[in-house]
Design a protein around this motif. Structure first.
Motif, short mmCIF file in Angstrom:
data_model
loop_
_atom_site.label_atom_id
_atom_site.label_comp_id
_atom_site.label_asym_id
_atom_site.label_seq_id
_atom_site.Cartn_x
_atom_site.Cartn_y
_atom_site.Cartn_z
N THR A 98 2.99 6.76 4.09
CA THR A 98 3.00 5.97 5.28
C THR A 98 4.63 6.02 6.54
OG1 THR A 98 2.39 3.73 4.64
CG2 THR A 98 0.72 5.21 5.69
N GLY A 99 5.15 5.87 5.54
CA GLY A 99 6.60 5.39 5.20
C GLY A 99 6.45 3.57 6.04
N GLU A 100 5.98 2.82 5.53
CA GLU A 100 5.73 1.17 6.30
C GLU A 100 6.18 0.67 4.45
OE1 GLU A 100 2.85 0.16 9.34
OE2 GLU A 100 1.94 1.25 7.87
N PRO A 101 6.79 -0.58 4.89
CA PRO A 101 7.38 -1.27 3.29
C PRO A 101 6.12 -1.76 2.57
CG PRO A 101 7.52 -2.57 5.16
CD PRO A 101 7.05 -0.81 5.48
N TRP A 102 5.18 -1.24 2.46
CA TRP A 102 3.99 -1.13 1.48
C TRP A 102 4.05 -2.27 0.09
CZ3 TRP A 102 -0.78 -1.43 3.30
CH2 TRP A 102 -0.93 -0.81 4.41
N LEU A 103 4.80 -1.74 -0.74
CA LEU A 103 5.92 -2.87 -1.82
C LEU A 103 7.27 -3.37 -1.92
CD1 LEU A 103 4.72 -0.36 -4.47
CD2 LEU A 103 3.66 -1.93 -3.58
N ALA A 114 5.74 -8.88 -1.81
CA ALA A 114 4.07 -9.09 -2.04
C ALA A 114 3.59 -10.08 -0.81
CB ALA A 114 3.77 -10.73 -3.29
N GLN A 115 4.29 -10.18 0.16
CA GLN A 115 3.62 -10.47 1.15
C GLN A 115 4.28 -9.45 2.34
OE1 GLN A 115 2.94 -13.89 2.85
NE2 GLN A 115 2.74 -12.58 4.29
N ALA A 116 5.01 -8.34 2.44
CA ALA A 116 4.61 -7.24 2.99
C ALA A 116 3.74 -6.27 2.88
CB ALA A 116 5.92 -6.27 2.83
N PHE A 117 2.61 -6.45 1.16
CA PHE A 117 1.43 -5.31 1.17
C PHE A 117 0.39 -6.33 2.31
CE2 PHE A 117 -2.83 -5.48 -0.75
CZ PHE A 117 -2.00 -4.28 -1.20
N ALA A 118 0.46 -7.70 2.11
CA ALA A 118 -0.60 -8.80 2.29
C ALA A 118 -0.63 -8.66 3.78
CB ALA A 118 -0.41 -10.08 1.89
N ASP A 119 0.87 -8.22 4.92
CA ASP A 119 0.46 -8.49 6.11
C ASP A 119 0.34 -6.63 6.51
OD1 ASP A 119 1.24 -10.67 6.54
OD2 ASP A 119 3.81 -9.75 6.86
N LEU A 120 0.68 -5.92 5.71
CA LEU A 120 0.72 -4.50 6.27
C LEU A 120 -1.43 -3.94 5.74
CD1 LEU A 120 3.04 -2.77 4.80
CD2 LEU A 120 2.07 -2.58 7.04
N ALA A 121 -1.94 -4.49 4.90
CA ALA A 121 -3.10 -4.99 4.78
C ALA A 121 -3.94 -5.35 5.45
CB ALA A 121 -3.38 -5.49 2.72
N GLY A 122 -3.69 -6.91 5.88
CA GLY A 122 -4.32 -7.54 7.02
C GLY A 122 -4.72 -6.48 8.81
N ARG A 123 -3.26 -6.03 9.05
CA ARG A 123 -3.16 -4.80 10.00
C ARG A 123 -3.95 -3.51 9.79
NH1 ARG A 123 2.41 -4.34 10.76
NH2 ARG A 123 1.56 -2.25 11.07
N TYR A 124 -4.06 -3.02 8.33
CA TYR A 124 -5.29 -1.71 8.59
C TYR A 124 -6.27 -2.05 8.34
CZ TYR A 124 -0.92 1.66 8.14
OH TYR A 124 -0.68 2.24 8.29
N ALA A 125 -6.85 -3.45 7.36
CA ALA A 125 -7.78 -4.10 7.94
C ALA A 125 -8.86 -4.45 9.20
CB ALA A 125 -8.40 -5.47 6.99
N GLY A 126 -7.43 -4.64 9.60
CA GLY A 126 -8.16 -4.91 11.38
C GLY A 126 -8.70 -4.06 11.62
N ILE A 127 -8.11 -3.14 11.20
CA ILE A 127 -8.42 -0.96 12.03
C ILE A 127 -9.70 -0.53 11.55
CG2 ILE A 127 -6.77 -0.58 14.50
CD1 ILE A 127 -5.82 0.99 11.45
N GLY A 128 -10.44 -1.09 10.66
CA GLY A 128 -11.21 -0.95 9.44
C GLY A 128 -11.53 0.19 8.62
N ILE A 129 -9.95 -0.08 7.58
CA ILE A 129 -9.38 0.64 6.72
C ILE A 129 -10.01 -0.48 5.74
CG2 ILE A 129 -7.56 0.72 4.83
CD1 ILE A 129 -7.78 3.10 8.21
N THR A 130 -11.09 -0.17 4.36
CA THR A 130 -11.16 -1.07 4.01
C THR A 130 -10.41 -0.99 1.99
OG1 THR A 130 -12.75 0.55 3.22
CG2 THR A 130 -13.33 -1.20 4.91
N ASP A 131 -9.96 0.55 1.88
CA ASP A 131 -9.64 0.63 0.69
C ASP A 131 -7.83 2.06 0.88
OD1 ASP A 131 -11.47 0.28 -1.19
OD2 ASP A 131 -12.49 1.88 0.31
#
Length: 60
Positions: free
Chosen positions: A7-12, A15-32
């Motif tokens: 996605t071009g986002e700084p997933w790795l 650890a905080q960047a991962f948690a932030d992005l995972a939280g944002r994606y969870a907010g739009i329905g991404i579960t995995d």
């Protein structure tokens, strides 16, 4: 819903960047989320220690 691929986002970036992005994606329905193993010299280059730190959270 599953997110996989680059996605071009700084997933790795950290650890905080991962948690932030995972939280944002969870907010739009991404579960995995599939994160690529870090590969030096490629678009998937990342700190292996960050990958190892977020892997347990990614498996939930």
């Amino acid at each position: 819903m599953l997110l996989t691929g680059f996605t071009g986002e700084p997933w790795l970036e950290s650890a905080q960047a991962f948690a932030d992005l995972a939280g944002r994606y969870a907010g739009i329905g991404i579960t995995d989320i599939a994160v690529h193993w870090p590969r030096p010299g490629t678009d998937w280059d990342a700190d292996t220690k960050v990958f190892e730190a977020v892997a347990p959270a990614a498996r939930r």
